[in-house]
Design a protein around this motif. Structure first.
Motif, PDB file in Angstrom:
ATOM      1  N   ARG A 180       0.805  -1.242  -0.121  1.00  0.00           N
ATOM      2  CA  ARG A 180      -0.198   0.097   0.286  1.00  0.00           C
ATOM      3  C   ARG A 180       1.072   1.131  -0.220  1.00  0.00           C
ATOM      4  N   LEU A 181       1.587   1.496   0.965  1.00  0.00           N
ATOM      5  CA  LEU A 181       2.993   2.503   0.558  1.00  0.00           C
ATOM      6  C   LEU A 181       3.684   2.632  -0.653  1.00  0.00           C
ATOM      7  N   PHE A 182       4.035   1.607  -0.692  1.00  0.00           N
ATOM      8  CA  PHE A 182       4.912   1.559  -2.155  1.00  0.00           C
ATOM      9  C   PHE A 182       3.665   2.107  -3.426  1.00  0.00           C
ATOM     10  N   LEU A 183       2.910   1.983  -3.644  1.00  0.00           N
ATOM     11  CA  LEU A 183       1.990   1.578  -4.520  1.00  0.00           C
ATOM     12  C   LEU A 183       1.010   3.599  -4.947  1.00  0.00           C
ATOM     13  N   THR A 184       0.454   4.012  -3.085  1.00  0.00           N
ATOM     14  CA  THR A 184      -0.003   5.206  -2.946  1.00  0.00           C
ATOM     15  C   THR A 184       1.439   6.143  -3.069  1.00  0.00           C
ATOM     16  N   ARG A 185       2.757   6.123  -2.958  1.00  0.00           N
ATOM     17  CA  ARG A 185       3.952   6.909  -3.578  1.00  0.00           C
ATOM     18  C   ARG A 185       4.207   7.491  -4.078  1.00  0.00           C
ATOM     19  N   LEU A 186       4.271   5.576  -4.894  1.00  0.00           N
ATOM     20  CA  LEU A 186       4.227   5.673  -6.627  1.00  0.00           C
ATOM     21  C   LEU A 186       3.638   7.061  -7.549  1.00  0.00           C
ATOM     22  N   ARG A 187       2.261   6.500  -7.253  1.00  0.00           N
ATOM     23  CA  ARG A 187       1.076   7.500  -7.637  1.00  0.00           C
ATOM     24  C   ARG A 187       1.304   8.575  -7.729  1.00  0.00           C
ATOM     25  N   ALA A 188       1.453   9.078  -6.390  1.00  0.00           N
ATOM     26  CA  ALA A 188       1.600  10.127  -5.432  1.00  0.00           C
ATOM     27  C   ALA A 188       3.153  10.336  -6.618  1.00  0.00           C
ATOM     28  N   LEU A 189       4.175  10.358  -6.988  1.00  0.00           N
ATOM     29  CA  LEU A 189       5.332  10.946  -7.642  1.00  0.00           C
ATOM     30  C   LEU A 189       4.842  11.108  -9.116  1.00  0.00           C
ATOM     31  N   SER A 230      -2.422  -1.779 -11.548  1.00  0.00           N
ATOM     32  CA  SER A 230      -3.891  -2.521 -11.524  1.00  0.00           C
ATOM     33  C   SER A 230      -3.192  -3.787 -10.982  1.00  0.00           C
ATOM     34  N   PRO A 231      -2.588  -4.667 -11.546  1.00  0.00           N
ATOM     35  CA  PRO A 231      -2.362  -6.070 -10.848  1.00  0.00           C
ATOM     36  C   PRO A 231      -1.560  -6.375 -10.023  1.00  0.00           C
ATOM     37  N   VAL A 232      -0.656  -5.204 -10.368  1.00  0.00           N
ATOM     38  CA  VAL A 232       0.186  -5.263  -9.211  1.00  0.00           C
ATOM     39  C   VAL A 232      -0.703  -5.282  -7.840  1.00  0.00           C
ATOM     40  N   ARG A 233      -1.822  -4.284  -7.653  1.00  0.00           N
ATOM     41  CA  ARG A 233      -2.474  -4.753  -6.505  1.00  0.00           C
ATOM     42  C   ARG A 233      -3.378  -5.676  -5.726  1.00  0.00           C
ATOM     43  N   LYS A 234      -2.796  -6.112  -7.106  1.00  0.00           N
ATOM     44  CA  LYS A 234      -4.628  -7.881  -6.962  1.00  0.00           C
ATOM     45  C   LYS A 234      -3.025  -9.566  -6.245  1.00  0.00           C
ATOM     46  N   LYS A 235      -1.680  -8.608  -6.231  1.00  0.00           N
ATOM     47  CA  LYS A 235      -0.715  -9.700  -6.130  1.00  0.00           C
ATOM     48  C   LYS A 235      -0.418  -9.529  -4.813  1.00  0.00           C
ATOM     49  N   ARG A 236      -0.085 -10.996  -4.067  1.00  0.00           N
ATOM     50  CA  ARG A 236       0.196 -10.410  -2.632  1.00  0.00           C
ATOM     51  C   ARG A 236       1.708 -10.801  -2.350  1.00  0.00           C
TER      52      ARG A 236
END
Length: 223
Positions: free
Chosen positions: A24-33, A59-65
């Motif tokens: 969650r933190l990685f994808l949120t900050r990546l989207r902010a950048l 989107s596919p990355v959000r569904k991976k563990r």
């Protein structure tokens, strides 16, 4: 796919929570950048500069563990500390490995660990821009530090602090053990890159003496 770790069942829940939190933190900050325009895309990735395309790509990355992968070191934690201590304060490449800089680019030495012996030392030439790009991959972003010590390890007296903490906790000191064996570093020839063998070392204030001349070389007649 999913990556697993070898651990007891009691450790599986914290690992799953840590993986979800980091995702969650990685994808949120990546989207902010991306929203701030601080990501650049080149070549086949150029369409990702558009926000909707970028979100579809994530989107596919959000569904991976995202599972933390960890395993105990083969030689124990002492070997890990000895290994990391040789790299924490080093730069990406030392000046001694830089051979020349000319119109062709930057020429330097590197080690090919797939080979053994003198052939491990190899020479590579990169364009100046590519060399700088690879070098900057080792530079940390602003706000990050390589090493940061807190609490008992924050000052130069950490050895005294740790000894006092062990006394207060009634913890017996660890028995002194033999330091881990480290491979002997052999100097390399600056011309061919081969391994040099040290035969003798002369002190700085003395000059090496040549062997005594033979009778024939001194001009004396042979018997």
């Amino acid at each position: 796919g999913t990556r697993w770790i070898s651990a007891r069942p009691a450790f599986l829940l914290p690992v799953r929570v840590l993986g979800a939190l980091f995702r969650r933190l990685f994808l949120t900050r990546l989207r902010a950048l991306h929203d701030a325009g601080r990501l650049a895309f080149f070549g086949s990735l150029t369409p990702l500069a558009e926000r909707r395309a970028f979100l579809r790509h994530l989107s596919p990355v959000r569904k991976k563990r995202w599972v933390v992968y960890a395993k105990p070191p083969f030689a124990g934690p002492e070997a890990v500390l000895a290994y990391l201590s040789r790299y924490t304060h080093r730069v990406a490449i030392s000046n001694s490995r830089l051979l020349r800089f000319d119109e062709a680019g930057v020429t330097f030495r590197y080690k090919d660990y797939r080979k053994a012996g003198a052939t491990r030392q190899q020479i590579m030439t990169l364009a100046a821009g590519e060399f700088i790009r690879r070098f900057l991959l080792h530079a940390l972003p602003r706000g990050f530090h390589r090493i940061r010590h807190y609490g008992l390890l924050a000052s130069a007296r950490r050895k005294d602090h740790l000894e006092r903490a062990r006394r207060l906790l009634h913890v017996a000191p660890a028995p002194p053990g033999d330091p881990p064996d480290e491979p002997e570093v052999q100097p390399t020839c600056p011309c061919c890159g081969g391994t040099m063998i040290i035969i003798e070392v002369f002190e700085r204030r003395y000059q090496p003496r040549a062997p005594p001349p033979s009778l024939l070389s001194s001009g004396a007649s042979a018997p």
